[in-house]
Write a protein that holds these residues in place. Structure first.
Motif, PDB file in Angstrom:
ATOM      1  N   PRO A 125      16.742  -0.038  14.610  1.00 49.67           N
ATOM      2  CA  PRO A 125      16.546  -1.467  14.345  1.00 49.67           C
ATOM      3  C   PRO A 125      16.147  -2.230  15.607  1.00 49.67           C
ATOM      4  CG  PRO A 125      18.884  -0.978  14.471  1.00 49.67           C
ATOM      5  CD  PRO A 125      18.172   0.337  14.587  1.00 49.67           C
ATOM      6  N   LEU A 126      14.893  -2.087  15.997  1.00 49.98           N
ATOM      7  CA  LEU A 126      14.404  -2.702  17.228  1.00 49.98           C
ATOM      8  C   LEU A 126      13.865  -4.108  17.013  1.00 49.98           C
ATOM      9  CD1 LEU A 126      12.573   0.440  18.635  1.00 49.98           C
ATOM     10  CD2 LEU A 126      14.619  -0.611  19.604  1.00 49.98           C
ATOM     11  N   THR A 127      13.189  -4.345  15.881  1.00 47.41           N
ATOM     12  CA  THR A 127      12.623  -5.663  15.587  1.00 47.41           C
ATOM     13  C   THR A 127      12.928  -6.043  14.141  1.00 47.41           C
ATOM     14  OG1 THR A 127      10.477  -4.949  14.706  1.00 47.41           O
ATOM     15  CG2 THR A 127      10.690  -5.064  17.113  1.00 47.41           C
ATOM     16  N   PRO A 128      12.916  -7.338  13.848  1.00 46.37           N
ATOM     17  CA  PRO A 128      13.129  -7.752  12.460  1.00 46.37           C
ATOM     18  C   PRO A 128      12.017  -7.291  11.534  1.00 46.37           C
ATOM     19  CG  PRO A 128      13.428  -9.614  13.959  1.00 46.37           C
ATOM     20  CD  PRO A 128      12.822  -8.501  14.760  1.00 46.37           C
ATOM     21  N   TYR A 129      10.776  -7.161  12.057  1.00 43.46           N
ATOM     22  CA  TYR A 129       9.621  -6.997  11.188  1.00 43.46           C
ATOM     23  C   TYR A 129       9.565  -5.635  10.516  1.00 43.46           C
ATOM     24  CZ  TYR A 129       8.547 -11.290  13.476  1.00 43.46           C
ATOM     25  OH  TYR A 129       8.644 -12.574  13.937  1.00 43.46           O
ATOM     26  N   ALA A 130      10.017  -4.596  11.201  1.00 44.56           N
ATOM     27  CA  ALA A 130      10.052  -3.283  10.560  1.00 44.56           C
ATOM     28  C   ALA A 130      11.025  -3.290   9.390  1.00 44.56           C
ATOM     29  CB  ALA A 130      10.444  -2.211  11.571  1.00 44.56           C
ATOM     30  N   ILE A 131      12.150  -3.962   9.549  1.00 43.62           N
ATOM     31  CA  ILE A 131      13.132  -4.061   8.467  1.00 43.62           C
ATOM     32  C   ILE A 131      12.554  -4.880   7.319  1.00 43.62           C
ATOM     33  CG2 ILE A 131      15.406  -4.980   7.848  1.00 43.62           C
ATOM     34  CD1 ILE A 131      16.241  -4.349  10.778  1.00 43.62           C
ATOM     35  N   MET A 132      11.903  -5.983   7.633  1.00 38.52           N
ATOM     36  CA  MET A 132      11.355  -6.867   6.603  1.00 38.52           C
ATOM     37  C   MET A 132      10.235  -6.210   5.807  1.00 38.52           C
ATOM     38  SD  MET A 132      11.344 -10.233   9.059  1.00 38.52           S
ATOM     39  CE  MET A 132      10.100 -11.121   8.151  1.00 38.52           C
ATOM     40  N   ARG A 133       9.385  -5.439   6.475  1.00 44.30           N
ATOM     41  CA  ARG A 133       8.212  -4.879   5.811  1.00 44.30           C
ATOM     42  C   ARG A 133       8.435  -3.500   5.227  1.00 44.30           C
ATOM     43  NH1 ARG A 133       4.283  -7.281  10.344  1.00 44.30           N
ATOM     44  NH2 ARG A 133       3.752  -9.235   9.292  1.00 44.30           N
ATOM     45  N   LEU A 134       9.473  -2.794   5.714  1.00 45.53           N
ATOM     46  CA  LEU A 134       9.635  -1.395   5.325  1.00 45.53           C
ATOM     47  C   LEU A 134      10.975  -1.050   4.694  1.00 45.53           C
ATOM     48  CD1 LEU A 134       8.125  -0.103   8.645  1.00 45.53           C
ATOM     49  CD2 LEU A 134       7.122   0.396   6.409  1.00 45.53           C
ATOM     50  N   GLY A 135      12.024  -1.825   5.005  1.00 48.07           N
ATOM     51  CA  GLY A 135      13.355  -1.384   4.607  1.00 48.07           C
ATOM     52  C   GLY A 135      13.694  -0.114   5.374  1.00 48.07           C
ATOM     53  N   ASP A 178       0.230  -4.820  -2.597  1.00 49.46           N
ATOM     54  CA  ASP A 178      -1.226  -4.811  -2.616  1.00 49.46           C
ATOM     55  C   ASP A 178      -1.708  -4.078  -1.375  1.00 49.46           C
ATOM     56  OD1 ASP A 178      -1.132  -6.679  -0.446  1.00 49.46           O
ATOM     57  OD2 ASP A 178      -1.085  -8.347  -1.861  1.00 49.46           O
ATOM     58  N   LEU A 179      -3.011  -3.922  -1.239  1.00 54.66           N
ATOM     59  CA  LEU A 179      -3.552  -3.116  -0.153  1.00 54.66           C
ATOM     60  C   LEU A 179      -3.218  -3.702   1.213  1.00 54.66           C
ATOM     61  CD1 LEU A 179      -5.210  -0.762   0.854  1.00 54.66           C
ATOM     62  CD2 LEU A 179      -7.282  -2.116   0.464  1.00 54.66           C
ATOM     63  N   GLN A 180      -3.375  -4.989   1.366  1.00 59.61           N
ATOM     64  CA  GLN A 180      -3.101  -5.608   2.659  1.00 59.61           C
ATOM     65  C   GLN A 180      -1.642  -5.424   3.060  1.00 59.61           C
ATOM     66  OE1 GLN A 180      -3.266 -10.072   3.382  1.00 59.61           O
ATOM     67  NE2 GLN A 180      -5.094  -9.419   4.492  1.00 59.61           N
ATOM     68  N   ALA A 181      -0.729  -5.604   2.119  1.00 57.77           N
ATOM     69  CA  ALA A 181       0.695  -5.438   2.416  1.00 57.77           C
ATOM     70  C   ALA A 181       1.002  -4.004   2.831  1.00 57.77           C
ATOM     71  CB  ALA A 181       1.532  -5.832   1.201  1.00 57.77           C
ATOM     72  N   ALA A 182       0.408  -3.035   2.160  1.00 63.29           N
ATOM     73  CA  ALA A 182       0.643  -1.630   2.496  1.00 63.29           C
ATOM     74  C   ALA A 182       0.108  -1.304   3.889  1.00 63.29           C
ATOM     75  CB  ALA A 182       0.005  -0.724   1.451  1.00 63.29           C
ATOM     76  N   VAL A 183      -1.073  -1.836   4.224  1.00 60.51           N
ATOM     77  CA  VAL A 183      -1.652  -1.598   5.550  1.00 60.51           C
ATOM     78  C   VAL A 183      -0.794  -2.232   6.632  1.00 60.51           C
ATOM     79  CG1 VAL A 183      -3.618  -2.147   7.051  1.00 60.51           C
ATOM     80  CG2 VAL A 183      -4.013  -1.271   4.748  1.00 60.51           C
ATOM     81  N   TYR A 184      -0.386  -3.480   6.438  1.00 55.31           N
ATOM     82  CA  TYR A 184       0.458  -4.143   7.432  1.00 55.31           C
ATOM     83  C   TYR A 184       1.763  -3.377   7.637  1.00 55.31           C
ATOM     84  CZ  TYR A 184      -2.497  -8.358   7.312  1.00 55.31           C
ATOM     85  OH  TYR A 184      -3.531  -9.255   7.418  1.00 55.31           O
ATOM     86  N   ALA A 185       2.322  -2.872   6.547  1.00 59.54           N
ATOM     87  CA  ALA A 185       3.600  -2.163   6.640  1.00 59.54           C
ATOM     88  C   ALA A 185       3.461  -0.842   7.392  1.00 59.54           C
ATOM     89  CB  ALA A 185       4.177  -1.936   5.250  1.00 59.54           C
ATOM     90  N   VAL A 186       2.409  -0.084   7.090  1.00 64.98           N
ATOM     91  CA  VAL A 186       2.257   1.200   7.774  1.00 64.98           C
ATOM     92  C   VAL A 186       1.936   0.984   9.255  1.00 64.98           C
ATOM     93  CG1 VAL A 186      -0.226   1.663   7.430  1.00 64.98           C
ATOM     94  CG2 VAL A 186       1.416   3.552   7.395  1.00 64.98           C
ATOM     95  N   GLU A 187       1.229  -0.084   9.574  1.00 67.86           N
ATOM     96  CA  GLU A 187       0.983  -0.401  10.978  1.00 67.86           C
ATOM     97  C   GLU A 187       2.292  -0.784  11.676  1.00 67.86           C
ATOM     98  OE1 GLU A 187      -2.116  -3.302  11.277  1.00 67.86           O
ATOM     99  OE2 GLU A 187      -3.662  -1.923  10.576  1.00 67.86           O
TER     100      GLU A 187
END
Length: 215
Positions: free
Chosen positions: A117-127, A169-178
């Motif tokens: 758990p280094l940043t909030p964004y990985a948790i928010m986008r990926l669980g 959607d596609l954009q959400a999946a791309v942002y999450a994998v990045e």
């Protein structure tokens, strides 16, 4: 431009963006995206993210039959498993991104939650991101492993292979994998340096505020 034409262009544009930034190279990686009628557009086998042709994307019917385009990626069982178990999935992205693959090979990586758990964004986008075992490329058992999660994870990391992420959607999946790849990079850069992690209380607050799946 029709919705299908727009999605075809979007698949190719986002794929090239990831290729140009070195997130996946050669003919590695694959993308699928669902159209409004329930059919799927999928990147063809042996194709490079850097030079996809919108007109040649594989096109699958709702019942999984190829109805147009080039021969599809051999990873279709993996993609299908996410659509079958997560009803709101609109796209699936699979990369062979370097830092994620490296993290998958380290013995101390937590198989139930590979990202610290280094940043909030990985948790928010990926669980939580589940580490799955090593499979031969294209092995239908990969799809079975995803189905075994019963829709509880939107992202998995295939050991010695790479991440797979489903999004609305596609954009959400791309942002999450990045985000997964960037967090894996941070984890490797800070390994052994005792970085300050998010506290359990901070994680709990994120999970509650953003209604994150955290089982």
């Amino acid at each position: 431009m029709t919705a299908e034409a727009h999605l075809r262009e979007q698949v190719c544009t986002l794929a090239k963006s990831m290729f140009d930034r070195g997130l996946t190279g050669g003919a590695s990686g694959n993308i699928s995206a669902r159209l409004e009628d329930g059919t799927l557009l999928v990147t063809p086998t042996g194709s490079s993210f850097g030079s996809l042709d919108p007109a040649r994307l594989s096109h699958f019917s709702k019942d999984g039959q190829l109805i147009g385009g080039d021969k599809p990626t051999k990873e279709m069982p993996l993609h299908s498993a996410f659509y079958e178990t997560r009803m709101h999935t609109g796209a699936v992205v699979h990369l062979h991104s370097c830092h994620s693959v490296a993290l998958s090979m380290l013995p101390e990586t937590d198989p139930d939650n590979v990202l610290p758990p280094l940043t909030p964004y990985a948790i928010m986008r990926l669980g939580k991101v589940k580490l799955l075992p090593v499979f031969l490329p294209g092995d239908p058992a990969m799809g079975d492993a995803v189905r075994g999660l019963a829709g509880k994870r939107s992202a998995v990391l295939l050991a010695n292979h790479g991440p797979v992420v489903a999004g609305k959607d596609l954009q959400a999946a791309v942002y999450a994998v990045e985000e997964l790849e960037e967090t894996a990079k941070l984890a490797l850069l800070t390994r052994g340096l005792q970085p300050r992690l998010l506290t359990p209380e901070q994680i709990s607050a994120l999970v509650t505020k953003y209604k994150i799946e955290w089982d």
